[in-house]
Design an enzyme around this catalytic site. Structure first.
Site, PDB file in Angstrom:
ATOM      1  N   CYS A 114      -4.660  -4.270  -5.511  1.00 50.68           N
ATOM      2  CA  CYS A 114      -3.806  -4.227  -4.378  1.00 50.68           C
ATOM      3  C   CYS A 114      -2.802  -5.952  -3.981  1.00 50.68           C
ATOM      4  O   CYS A 114      -2.145  -5.477  -4.058  1.00 50.68           O
ATOM      5  CB  CYS A 114      -3.951  -3.644  -3.474  1.00 50.68           C
ATOM      6  SG  CYS A 114      -5.474  -2.023  -3.925  1.00 50.68           S
ATOM      7  N   HIS A 262       0.678  -4.627   1.880  1.00 57.86           N
ATOM      8  CA  HIS A 262       0.528  -3.062   0.947  1.00 57.86           C
ATOM      9  C   HIS A 262      -0.514  -1.956   2.055  1.00 57.86           C
ATOM     10  O   HIS A 262      -0.760  -2.054   2.595  1.00 57.86           O
ATOM     11  CB  HIS A 262      -0.946  -4.043   0.402  1.00 57.86           C
ATOM     12  CG  HIS A 262      -1.631  -2.866  -0.608  1.00 57.86           C
ATOM     13  ND1 HIS A 262      -1.367  -1.942  -1.492  1.00 57.86           N
ATOM     14  CD2 HIS A 262      -2.852  -2.286  -0.073  1.00 57.86           C
ATOM     15  CE1 HIS A 262      -2.067  -1.327  -1.442  1.00 57.86           C
ATOM     16  NE2 HIS A 262      -3.461  -1.104  -0.872  1.00 57.86           N
ATOM     17  N   ASN A 292      -1.519   5.326  -1.800  1.00 62.17           N
ATOM     18  CA  ASN A 292      -2.037   3.771  -1.829  1.00 62.17           C
ATOM     19  C   ASN A 292      -1.239   3.865  -3.411  1.00 62.17           C
ATOM     20  O   ASN A 292      -1.834   4.731  -4.398  1.00 62.17           O
ATOM     21  CB  ASN A 292      -3.150   3.726  -1.618  1.00 62.17           C
ATOM     22  CG  ASN A 292      -3.538   2.373  -1.682  1.00 62.17           C
ATOM     23  OD1 ASN A 292      -2.991   1.439  -2.429  1.00 62.17           O
ATOM     24  ND2 ASN A 292      -4.703   2.181  -1.634  1.00 62.17           N
TER      25      ASN A 292
END
Length: 335
Positions: A114, A262, A292
Site C-alpha cells: 500500500c 492511502h 482499496n
C-alpha cells in the site's frame, strides 16, 4: 540541484462495477456490514482476459504522459509499483516499456504494498534531484480480484480490495520551493505476517508444494489480515509520518491544503482527519467507489482530486500511506 514536480496524472479502472449487494450473493455479507466497517460501497474487478496489471498501467500512463505534454520517447526511466504482477517474474515494468513503445530505458519494479506509490515517488524524486534523469514515469497498478478468497471464509478481507491503476510523470523543477519538498519512508518487518499472503515462498514452500498437496483448506495463498491490529498500527503510523513531513518542511497542520491518504479503510481516514482537525475540503477519499487498490490507491485518488479541481497551483499536498510489511511513507508536495 533540482526538485521534481508532477507534470501529468492519469488513472484507469475496469468497467466492471461490483457492489456490496453483488458480493452478498456469493458470500454471507451485506451492504450495511461492509459500509459500517470500511466505508466501501463498490469496487472494480477486471473481467479476466480484458485487463491485466500491465494493461491497466499502460492506460493510466498514456493519460499521464499526454497531460504532461511529453511523449513516451521523452521518458527516461520507469518505476512500477505492484504486488500483483502479470507474471511472478519478470515484473511488469518491462512489459509496460514495450507496450508504450519506449526506448530501452530502465524499468524498476518495486513491491511495497500500500506504500508502493509513495516509495516509487521517493525513488523518482531522488533520481531527478541528482540530475541522473529528467522525466520519470511512475505507475501503481493492481489486479487483486483474481487472488481473493470469495467465500465466507475470506469475506473480511475480500470485500475491501479492488482493481485499478494510477500513474504520474515526474520532471525537473528548478524552483526549489516547488514540487516534491520531501519524502519519508519507514518499515517494521516484525509485523509482516499480520497482513500478508504467506505462499508461495514461506519457508521454502513453493508452488509445486501447494499443487502436490491439493489441499482445498489451505489458506496460505489467500490474503490474511489481522484487521484490528493493522488498524491500531495504521492510525499511529499515519499520524507520525504526516507530522514528520510537516516538521521537515517547517509546516503546520493548518498549512495542509489537501491530504491524500492511502485508501485502506474510510474509518482510518476519518480517524486521521479528526485527529488533525482537518475539514472535509482538506482530505480526499474515494474508497467508497473503488475500494482499496493497494499501490494504485494514492495515484487514483490524487488524479481524481486533481480532475475535480480540488488541487490547485500553490497548494500544499500531503500523501500518506500505511500497509503490509509493515511499511509507511509520506510525501510533501508544493503543487
Amino acid at each position: 540541484m533540482y526538485n521534481s514536480k508532477i507534470a501529468g496524472l492519469g488513472f484507469y479502472v475496469p468497467e466492471n462495477i461490483v457492489t456490496n449487494d453483488d458480493l452478498s450473493k456469493i458470500m454471507d455479507t451485506n451492504d450495511e456490514w461492509i459500509q459500517e466497517r470500511t466505508g466501501i460501497q463498490e469496487r472494480r474487478h477486471i473481467i479476466k482476459g480484458q485487463d491485466t496489471t500491465t494493461s491497466m498501467g499502460v492506460k493510466a500512463a498514456k493519460i499521464a504522459i499526454e497531460r504532461s505534454g511529453l511523449t513516451s520517447n521523452d521518458i527516461d526511466f520507469i518505476v512500477f509499483a505492484t504486488i500483483s504482477p502479470d507474471y511472478y517474474f519478470p515484473g511488469p515494468g518491462v512489459a509496460l516499456q514495450q507496450q508504450l513503445g519506449m526506448r530501452t530505458i530502465g524499468a524498476l519494479d518495486i513491491r511495497n504494498q500500500c506504500s508502493g506509490f509513495v516509495y516509487a515517488l521517493s525513488i523518482a524524486d531522488q533520481y531527478i534531484k541528482t540530475g541522473m534523469y529528467k522525466n520519470i514515469l511512475i505507475v501503481g497498478s493492481e489486479v487483486q480480484s483474481l487472488g481473493l478468497d470469495m467465500t465466507d471464509r475470506g469475506r473480511s478481507v475480500s470485500v475491501i480490495f479492488g482493481d485499478g491503476a494510477g500513474a504520474a510523470v515526474l520532471t525537473r523543477e528548478e524552483d526549489l520551493t516547488k514540487g516534491v519538498l520531501s519524502t519519508h519512508l519507514h518499515s517494521e518487518g516484525e509485523h509482516a505476517k499480520e497482513l500478508a499472503v504467506l505462499a508461495p515462498g514461506m519457508g521454502g514452500r513453493w508452488v509445486t508444494d501447494i499443487l502436490a498437496e491439493n489441499n482445498p483448506d489451505d489458506e496460505s495463498y489467500f490474503p490474511h489480515m489481522n484487521g484490528q491490529f493493522v488498524f491500531k498500527n495504521a492510525v499511529v503510523r499515519f499520524s507520525e509520518v504526516i507530522n514528520e513531513g510537516l516538521q521537515a518542511n517547517n509546516l503546520q497542520v493548518s498549512d495542509i491544503d489537501m491530504l491524500i491518504p492511502h485508501q485502506a479503510n474510510l474509518r482510518i481516514s476519518q480517524f486521521i482527519q479528526k485527529k488533525f482537525g482537518l475539514t472535509d475540503d482538506q482530505v480526499f477519499n474515494n474508497i467508497q467507489k473503488y475500494g482499496n487498490t493497494t499501490a494504485a490507491s494514492i495515484p487514483i485518488a490524487l488524479t481524481d482530486a486533481w480532475e475535480q479541481g480540488k488541487i490547485k497551483s500553490g497548494d500544499t499536498v500531503v500523501l500518506a500511506a500505511f500497509g503490509s510489511g509493515f511499511t509507511w511513507a509520506s510525501a510533501i508536495i508544493k503543487w
